[in-house]
Design a protein around this motif. Structure first.
Motif, PDB file in Angstrom:
ATOM      1  N   VAL A  51      -7.156 -20.622 -19.433  1.00 19.29           N
ATOM      2  CA  VAL A  51      -6.693 -20.230 -20.768  1.00 19.29           C
ATOM      3  C   VAL A  51      -7.793 -19.385 -21.404  1.00 19.29           C
ATOM      4  CG1 VAL A  51      -7.427 -22.423 -21.865  1.00 19.29           C
ATOM      5  CG2 VAL A  51      -5.742 -20.954 -22.985  1.00 19.29           C
ATOM      6  N   GLU A  52      -7.378 -18.229 -21.925  1.00 17.25           N
ATOM      7  CA  GLU A  52      -8.311 -17.342 -22.623  1.00 17.25           C
ATOM      8  C   GLU A  52      -7.893 -17.264 -24.087  1.00 17.25           C
ATOM      9  OE1 GLU A  52      -8.359 -13.175 -21.472  1.00 17.25           O
ATOM     10  OE2 GLU A  52     -10.063 -12.775 -22.787  1.00 17.25           O
ATOM     11  N   ILE A  53      -8.829 -17.559 -24.975  1.00 16.44           N
ATOM     12  CA  ILE A  53      -8.555 -17.439 -26.414  1.00 16.44           C
ATOM     13  C   ILE A  53      -8.985 -16.037 -26.836  1.00 16.44           C
ATOM     14  CG2 ILE A  53      -9.086 -18.335 -28.726  1.00 16.44           C
ATOM     15  CD1 ILE A  53      -9.924 -20.993 -27.292  1.00 16.44           C
ATOM     16  N   GLY A  54      -8.069 -15.282 -27.450  1.00 13.75           N
ATOM     17  CA  GLY A  54      -8.406 -13.948 -27.947  1.00 13.75           C
ATOM     18  C   GLY A  54      -8.675 -12.936 -26.859  1.00 13.75           C
ATOM     19  N   PRO A  55      -7.665 -12.546 -26.068  1.00 13.83           N
ATOM     20  CA  PRO A  55      -7.878 -11.574 -24.991  1.00 13.83           C
ATOM     21  C   PRO A  55      -8.169 -10.155 -25.481  1.00 13.83           C
ATOM     22  CG  PRO A  55      -5.535 -12.051 -25.235  1.00 13.83           C
ATOM     23  CD  PRO A  55      -6.269 -13.024 -26.116  1.00 13.83           C
ATOM     24  N   GLY A  56      -7.820  -9.862 -26.738  1.00 12.19           N
ATOM     25  CA  GLY A  56      -8.111  -8.527 -27.276  1.00 12.19           C
ATOM     26  C   GLY A  56      -7.453  -7.433 -26.474  1.00 12.19           C
ATOM     27  N   ALA A  73      -3.075 -16.336 -22.075  1.00 14.75           N
ATOM     28  CA  ALA A  73      -3.918 -15.702 -23.078  1.00 14.75           C
ATOM     29  C   ALA A  73      -3.292 -15.883 -24.466  1.00 14.75           C
ATOM     30  CB  ALA A  73      -4.062 -14.219 -22.753  1.00 14.75           C
ATOM     31  N   VAL A  74      -4.077 -16.424 -25.406  1.00 17.10           N
ATOM     32  CA  VAL A  74      -3.577 -16.708 -26.755  1.00 17.10           C
ATOM     33  C   VAL A  74      -4.178 -15.700 -27.729  1.00 17.10           C
ATOM     34  CG1 VAL A  74      -3.312 -18.482 -28.531  1.00 17.10           C
ATOM     35  CG2 VAL A  74      -3.548 -19.170 -26.126  1.00 17.10           C
ATOM     36  N   GLU A  75      -3.333 -14.838 -28.279  1.00 17.18           N
ATOM     37  CA  GLU A  75      -3.831 -13.752 -29.147  1.00 17.18           C
ATOM     38  C   GLU A  75      -3.032 -13.741 -30.451  1.00 17.18           C
ATOM     39  OE1 GLU A  75      -6.444 -11.178 -29.003  1.00 17.18           O
ATOM     40  OE2 GLU A  75      -5.636 -11.132 -31.026  1.00 17.18           O
ATOM     41  N   ILE A  76      -3.747 -13.684 -31.562  1.00 13.88           N
ATOM     42  CA  ILE A  76      -3.091 -13.711 -32.880  1.00 13.88           C
ATOM     43  C   ILE A  76      -2.600 -12.316 -33.294  1.00 13.88           C
ATOM     44  CG2 ILE A  76      -5.173 -13.302 -34.265  1.00 13.88           C
ATOM     45  CD1 ILE A  76      -4.159 -15.442 -36.207  1.00 13.88           C
ATOM     46  N   ALA A  82       1.075  -7.558 -27.548  1.00 14.39           N
ATOM     47  CA  ALA A  82       2.168  -6.790 -26.952  1.00 14.39           C
ATOM     48  C   ALA A  82       1.651  -5.804 -25.899  1.00 14.39           C
ATOM     49  CB  ALA A  82       2.931  -6.042 -28.049  1.00 14.39           C
ATOM     50  N   GLN A  83       0.455  -5.273 -26.141  1.00 12.89           N
ATOM     51  CA  GLN A  83      -0.092  -4.279 -25.210  1.00 12.89           C
ATOM     52  C   GLN A  83      -0.631  -4.913 -23.923  1.00 12.89           C
ATOM     53  OE1 GLN A  83      -0.148  -0.954 -25.118  1.00 12.89           O
ATOM     54  NE2 GLN A  83      -1.472  -0.909 -23.294  1.00 12.89           N
ATOM     55  N   LEU A  84      -1.068  -6.165 -24.010  1.00 13.42           N
ATOM     56  CA  LEU A  84      -1.805  -6.771 -22.891  1.00 13.42           C
ATOM     57  C   LEU A  84      -1.078  -6.712 -21.538  1.00 13.42           C
ATOM     58  CD1 LEU A  84      -4.521  -8.082 -22.262  1.00 13.42           C
ATOM     59  CD2 LEU A  84      -3.488 -10.297 -22.775  1.00 13.42           C
ATOM     60  N   PRO A  85       0.219  -7.106 -21.450  1.00 18.19           N
ATOM     61  CA  PRO A  85       0.889  -7.019 -20.138  1.00 18.19           C
ATOM     62  C   PRO A  85       0.963  -5.575 -19.628  1.00 18.19           C
ATOM     63  CG  PRO A  85       2.198  -8.306 -21.705  1.00 18.19           C
ATOM     64  CD  PRO A  85       1.093  -7.681 -22.488  1.00 18.19           C
ATOM     65  N   LEU A  86       1.079  -4.620 -20.548  1.00 15.66           N
ATOM     66  CA  LEU A  86       1.143  -3.213 -20.133  1.00 15.66           C
ATOM     67  C   LEU A  86      -0.200  -2.768 -19.546  1.00 15.66           C
ATOM     68  CD1 LEU A  86       3.027  -1.786 -23.277  1.00 15.66           C
ATOM     69  CD2 LEU A  86       4.007  -2.680 -21.146  1.00 15.66           C
ATOM     70  N   GLN A 117       0.069 -16.222 -30.860  1.00 16.67           N
ATOM     71  CA  GLN A 117      -0.042 -17.254 -31.902  1.00 16.67           C
ATOM     72  C   GLN A 117      -1.477 -17.359 -32.385  1.00 16.67           C
ATOM     73  OE1 GLN A 117       1.332 -21.373 -31.470  1.00 16.67           O
ATOM     74  NE2 GLN A 117       2.987 -20.627 -30.180  1.00 16.67           N
ATOM     75  N   ASP A 118      -1.634 -18.037 -33.514  1.00 15.38           N
ATOM     76  CA  ASP A 118      -2.953 -18.394 -34.008  1.00 15.38           C
ATOM     77  C   ASP A 118      -3.480 -19.524 -33.120  1.00 15.38           C
ATOM     78  OD1 ASP A 118      -5.135 -19.383 -35.331  1.00 15.38           O
ATOM     79  OD2 ASP A 118      -4.174 -19.474 -37.301  1.00 15.38           O
ATOM     80  N   ALA A 119      -4.589 -19.278 -32.436  1.00 16.12           N
ATOM     81  CA  ALA A 119      -5.123 -20.289 -31.510  1.00 16.12           C
ATOM     82  C   ALA A 119      -5.490 -21.586 -32.230  1.00 16.12           C
ATOM     83  CB  ALA A 119      -6.346 -19.725 -30.791  1.00 16.12           C
ATOM     84  N   MET A 120      -5.753 -21.503 -33.532  1.00 13.96           N
ATOM     85  CA  MET A 120      -6.096 -22.715 -34.286  1.00 13.96           C
ATOM     86  C   MET A 120      -4.889 -23.634 -34.455  1.00 13.96           C
ATOM     87  SD  MET A 120      -9.261 -22.899 -35.162  1.00 13.96           S
ATOM     88  CE  MET A 120      -9.225 -24.121 -36.451  1.00 13.96           C
ATOM     89  N   ARG A 121      -3.697 -23.068 -34.265  1.00 12.86           N
ATOM     90  CA  ARG A 121      -2.480 -23.859 -34.507  1.00 12.86           C
ATOM     91  C   ARG A 121      -1.688 -24.158 -33.254  1.00 12.86           C
ATOM     92  NH1 ARG A 121      -0.880 -23.688 -39.907  1.00 12.86           N
ATOM     93  NH2 ARG A 121      -2.403 -22.596 -41.161  1.00 12.86           N
ATOM     94  N   VAL A 122      -2.060 -23.555 -32.143  1.00 10.04           N
ATOM     95  CA  VAL A 122      -1.249 -23.712 -30.940  1.00 10.04           C
ATOM     96  C   VAL A 122      -1.393 -25.155 -30.416  1.00 10.04           C
ATOM     97  CG1 VAL A 122      -2.998 -22.869 -29.305  1.00 10.04           C
ATOM     98  CG2 VAL A 122      -0.631 -22.506 -28.808  1.00 10.04           C
ATOM     99  N   THR A 123      -0.244 -25.751 -30.070  1.00 10.44           N
ATOM    100  CA  THR A 123      -0.292 -27.139 -29.600  1.00 10.44           C
ATOM    101  C   THR A 123       0.333 -27.300 -28.208  1.00 10.44           C
ATOM    102  OG1 THR A 123       1.756 -27.566 -30.785  1.00 10.44           O
ATOM    103  CG2 THR A 123      -0.274 -28.226 -31.891  1.00 10.44           C
ATOM    104  N   GLU A 124       0.941 -26.218 -27.711  1.00 12.34           N
ATOM    105  CA  GLU A 124       1.518 -26.281 -26.367  1.00 12.34           C
ATOM    106  C   GLU A 124       1.181 -25.013 -25.612  1.00 12.34           C
ATOM    107  OE1 GLU A 124       5.691 -27.073 -26.229  1.00 12.34           O
ATOM    108  OE2 GLU A 124       5.417 -28.797 -27.571  1.00 12.34           O
ATOM    109  N   LEU A 125       0.862 -25.177 -24.345  1.00 17.12           N
ATOM    110  CA  LEU A 125       0.560 -24.020 -23.498  1.00 17.12           C
ATOM    111  C   LEU A 125       1.303 -24.170 -22.184  1.00 17.12           C
ATOM    112  CD1 LEU A 125      -3.340 -23.685 -23.807  1.00 17.12           C
ATOM    113  CD2 LEU A 125      -1.630 -22.149 -24.796  1.00 17.12           C
ATOM    114  N   PRO A 126       1.779 -23.076 -21.613  1.00 17.33           N
ATOM    115  CA  PRO A 126       2.398 -23.186 -20.296  1.00 17.33           C
ATOM    116  C   PRO A 126       1.334 -23.351 -19.205  1.00 17.33           C
ATOM    117  CG  PRO A 126       2.347 -20.907 -21.011  1.00 17.33           C
ATOM    118  CD  PRO A 126       1.764 -21.704 -22.139  1.00 17.33           C
ATOM    119  N   GLY A 127       1.703 -23.988 -18.119  1.00 23.82           N
ATOM    120  CA  GLY A 127       0.857 -23.957 -16.919  1.00 23.82           C
ATOM    121  C   GLY A 127      -0.283 -24.950 -16.854  1.00 23.82           C
ATOM    122  N   ASP A 128      -0.452 -25.790 -17.889  1.00 25.08           N
ATOM    123  CA  ASP A 128      -1.518 -26.797 -17.913  1.00 25.08           C
ATOM    124  C   ASP A 128      -2.873 -26.244 -17.430  1.00 25.08           C
ATOM    125  OD1 ASP A 128      -2.662 -29.261 -18.323  1.00 25.08           O
ATOM    126  OD2 ASP A 128      -2.133 -30.048 -16.343  1.00 25.08           O
TER     127      ASP A 128
END
Ligand code: SAM
Length: 292
Positions: A51-56, A73-76, A82-86, A117-128
């Motif tokens: 898990v990466e917080i803030g991939p930018g 990757a969790v990005e606010i 939106a650009q990251l997968p591209l 999402q805001d990483a401070m509020r995220v409570t579920e992530l895929p893939g453990d």
């Protein structure tokens, strides 16, 4: 595989019309060697989910994917998310690795999941995810880290890049001048050590602070229950709000007066005249248990 350098970062930022903001701690890594150093020090392998917080703009994300690992990757910032997968598709196309890298037979973009999402509020992530790797936004580095360690119990280890003073505090042992609330709270979750400094010139824009890498490995079994953690953290906050005071005074408010604080500390087997900076996380937990 190509990683992002200064020219690519500038082009991407221009494409998106991004003016990096201080509010979101947006200092992007523009140096491939730093990215590879982080990924290596974190010990990421092809079988990991990271898990990466803030991939930018994706500097570190590409380095993580290069190992064959999956990345969540969790990005606010919606534009960056939106650009990251591209970007991943462009720099890590389907026709290339990971099979060429000898790792999983999956293209980079399917190994990436973006959580906007805001990483401070995220409570579920895929893939453990089992590993956390991040160049953390400086303004929320400690709270977001503690939130993830408390919420995502699958995380076993990690490596973060933070402001130098913050990293030194996270890894500080009891008795040192910089030992404080972040040190004790971090120690609740596991073992921490600094893993080398990072020049401010590997970022765009150049921040006015130095950075450091901090690695951690988490305890397999928590040292206490969630209720005990909350009680311990409240004591830690009180102790370090008045760090020069003896604990019987510093903890008076949370323990119902200085006489009660002395009695609780004695029940925990601790000297009430000691100061918070001398106590280990186990000592603070002992006080929390003696309160009950
Ligand atoms: N990982 C990238 C790199 O190394 O170049 C960017 C790191 S930059 C220091 C921090 C990133 O965290 C930015 O992309 C910023 O938008 C994002 N960020 C800031 N606050 C956030 C939050 N609360 N939740 C998720 N992402 C956040």
């Amino acid at each position: 595989m190509a990683l992002l350098g200064p020219a690519e970062i500038r082009d991407l930022a221009e494409l998106l019309g991004i003016q990096p903001t201080k509010k979101l701690g947006q200092n992007f890594v523009i140096d491939a060697n730093t990215v590879r150093r982080i990924v290596k020090a974190a010990g990421v392998t092809a079988t990991d989910t990271v898990v990466e917080i803030g991939p930018g703009l994706g500097s570190l994300t590409l380095g993580l994917l290069e190992t064959g690992a999956s990345v969540v990757a969790v990005e606010i910032d919606k534009r960056l998310a939106a650009q990251l997968p591209l970007t991943v598709e462009r720099y890590f196309p389907r026709s290339q690795a990971p099979s060429a890298l000898g790792s999983r037979d999956r293209p980079g973009c399917t190994a990436l999941t973006v959580v906007t999402q805001d990483a401070m509020r995220v409570t579920e992530l895929p893939g453990d995810p089992g590993i956390l790797v991040a160049n953390l936004p400086y303004n929320i580095s400690v709270p977001v880290l503690l939130h993830f360690l408390d919420t995502f119990r699958g995380i076993r280890s990690g490596l973060v890049m933070v402001q130098a003073e913050v990293g030194q505090r996270l890894a500080a042992p009891p008795g040192s001048k910089i030992y404080g609330s972040p040190s004790v709270k971090a120690a609740w979750f596991g073992h921490w050590k600094t893993s080398g400094s990072v020049s401010r010139h590997v970022f765009w824009p150049v921040p006015n602070v130095d950075s450091i890498l901090v690695s951690f490995s988490l305890r397999e079994t928590p040292i206490g229950t969630e209720q005990e953690r909350l009680a311990t953290f409240a004591l830690v906050d009180a102790a370090f709000q008045q760090r020069r005071k003896m604990l019987r005074q510093a903890l008076a408010e949370v323990l119902g007066g200085s006489a009660a604080a002395s009695a609780t500390m004695q029940r925990a087997g601790l000297d009430p005249t000691t100061r918070g900076e001398q106590l280990t996380v186990d000592d603070f937990l002992a006080i929390a248990r003696a309160m009950a």
